[in-house]
Scaffold this active site. Structure first.
Site, PDB file in Angstrom:
ATOM      1  N   GLY A   1     -13.206  -9.384  -6.065  1.00  0.00           N
ATOM      2  CA  GLY A   1     -13.332 -10.678  -5.378  1.00  0.00           C
ATOM      3  C   GLY A   1     -14.721 -11.270  -5.604  1.00  0.00           C
TER       4      GLY A   1
ATOM      5  CG  ASN B   1      -5.722  -1.240  -9.511  1.00  0.00           C
ATOM      6  OD1 ASN B   1      -5.637  -1.799 -10.605  1.00  0.00           O
ATOM      7  ND2 ASN B   1      -6.640  -0.324  -9.244  1.00  0.00           N
TER       8      ASN B   1
ATOM      9  CG  ASN C   1     -11.472   7.593 -15.333  1.00  0.00           C
ATOM     10  OD1 ASN C   1     -11.235   8.092 -14.240  1.00  0.00           O
ATOM     11  ND2 ASN C   1     -11.662   6.290 -15.497  1.00  0.00           N
TER      12      ASN C   1
ATOM     13  N   GLY D   1     -10.635 -11.222   0.164  1.00  0.00           N
ATOM     14  CA  GLY D   1     -10.887  -9.864  -0.334  1.00  0.00           C
ATOM     15  C   GLY D   1     -12.242  -9.855  -1.020  1.00  0.00           C
ATOM     16  CB  ALA D   2     -15.595 -10.082   0.269  1.00  0.00           C
TER      17      ALA D   2
ATOM     18  CB  ALA E   1     -16.606  -5.293 -10.993  1.00  0.00           C
TER      19      ALA E   1
ATOM     20  CG  ASN F   1      -3.879   1.787 -12.358  1.00  0.00           C
ATOM     21  OD1 ASN F   1      -3.638   0.667 -11.934  1.00  0.00           O
ATOM     22  ND2 ASN F   1      -5.030   2.061 -12.929  1.00  0.00           N
TER      23      ASN F   1
ATOM     24  CE  LYS G   1      -5.665  -1.746 -14.186  1.00  0.00           C
ATOM     25  NZ  LYS G   1      -6.268  -2.534 -13.148  1.00  0.00           N
TER      26      LYS G   1
HETATM   27  O1  KPL Z   1      -7.913   1.090 -13.527  1.00  0.00           O
HETATM   28  C1  KPL Z   1      -8.459   2.155 -13.394  1.00  0.00           C
HETATM   29  C2  KPL Z   1      -8.900   2.506 -12.019  1.00  0.00           C
HETATM   30  O2  KPL Z   1      -9.853   3.240 -11.834  1.00  0.00           O
HETATM   31  O3  KPL Z   1      -8.266   2.001 -11.082  1.00  0.00           O
HETATM   32  C3  KPL Z   1      -8.589   3.055 -14.596  1.00  0.00           C
HETATM   33  C4  KPL Z   1      -9.137   4.403 -14.284  1.00  0.00           C
HETATM   34  C5  KPL Z   1      -9.402   2.388 -15.650  1.00  0.00           C
HETATM   35  C6  KPL Z   1      -7.220   3.299 -15.172  1.00  0.00           C
HETATM   36  O4  KPL Z   1      -6.412   3.981 -14.316  1.00  0.00           O
END
Ligand code: KPL
Length: 307
Positions: free
Chosen positions: A15, A106, A207, A10-11, A132, A193, A189
């Site tokens: 990654g 994620n 955001n 996963g580049a 990043a 999200n 997380k």
């Molecule tokens: O993790 C995030 C994403 O953009 O995927 C944030 C916006 C920081 C939290 O949902």
């Protein structure tokens, strides 16, 4: 610290971020890329470029295709959640008996399926707050330093597994936190999200607007309230305060950013919605709960945002 050989599958931005910081720490790094074109491009460049605080540095690494024969002892998987199964299948035969496999991505659901797919191999899950983005292929910009939590997946009974895999030691300023209860961190997380990403995709906003615009804020509050209900039903204590407070803090701290989901929508890539809101709704259904606000957002986005 013992140097190890990491293969990174996963580049994308995360990654590449790991590739540069593992290489900087003295580990050997090999990126597994999907196409011959990507491999040629990597070889022309000769490594991965890290841009941090306006300074660009090229780090030496190797790249190869998945169908290379070299055995893999340490695998860091950083693909999108929906690519996990296929990506792992492409290298599964190369994994050594004692391979360490870390899944850093994620969303939720894909890690647990991967642990089942790979059993009885050793699998860890990780979750990061590092920011990043890829400026170009194999050129990553380190936009915001956070931390990466890692721990053994509870989905498989791996009692002898150390909390942190051996050699998962990137150079500073990246930080790794060993987390014996990584599932709870993945949930933390996940709910953030769920509160931020689909809404920014719906409204096409940064955001921070979810906090400063009263209508959007109300929408986020309604999503969070449903998530609090679900967590209560499951007996999951994620934070000391309601989820909304945490979501507001993250949306404010990342106020000028575009969420990963909005970026996916804008670039007409598949989103991780199924592994974010989709996973939430699946767990709610298992609990016999309806989350109408999250459900309707999921429906709207699956209808409107299909690439
Ligand atoms: O993790 C995030 C994403 O953009 O995927 C944030 C916006 C920081 C939290 O949902």
């Amino acid at each position: 610290m013992a140097a190890v050989h990491w293969h990174i599958l996963g580049a994308g931005a995360i990654g590449c971020l790991w590739a540069t910081h593992l290489a900087k720490a003295g580990h050997q790094v090999t990126l597994i890329v999907r196409t011959q074109d990507a491999l040629n491009r990597f070889n022309q460049q000769g490594g991965v470029t890290l841009e941090h605080e306006n300074i660009s540095t090229l780090f030496t690494a190797n790249a190869q295709l998945a169908d290379t024969e070299e055995p893999i002892h340490n695998l860091l998987l950083t693909t999108k959640a929906y690519d996990t199964k296929t990506a792992l299948a492409s290298v599964q035969a190369r994994l050594s008996q004692d391979a360490q496999i870390v899944i850093l991505q994620n969303g939720m659901g894909a890690q647990q399926s991967a642990a089942e797919q790979l059993a009885p191999k050793r699998v860890w899950a990780a979750s990061t707050t590092d920011g990043a983005w890829l400026k170009a292929p194999f050129h990553v910009v380190f936009a915001g330093q956070g931390a990466t939590r890692v721990g053994p997946l509870n989905a498989t009974p791996q009692t002898d597994l150390p909390t942190q895999p051996q050699g998962m030691t990137p150079a500073e300023p990246m930080q790794v936190v060993a987390d014996a209860d990584i599932e709870v961190s993945l949930w933390r997380k996940l709910v953030i999200n769920c509160a931020i990403n689909p809404l920014t995709a719906l409204y096409g906003c940064r955001n921070g607007e979810l906090v400063t615009d009263p209508d959007k804020y109300q929408h986020m509050a309604a999503l969070c309230e449903e998530m609090d209900t679900l967590c209560n039903a499951k007996g999951l204590t994620l934070f000391d305060t309601p989820i909304l407070e945490q979501a507001v803090a993250v949306a404010t701290a990342t106020g000028t950013n575009y969420s990963s989901m909005l970026q996916d929508v804008r670039q007409q890539r598949r989103t991780e919605l199924d592994f974010i809101t989709g996973y939430l709704l699946k767990i709610a259904a298992e609990q016999g709960l309806n989350l109408p606000q999250n459900q309707s957002l999921y429906k709207t986005l699956t209808t409107d945002c299909k690439p």
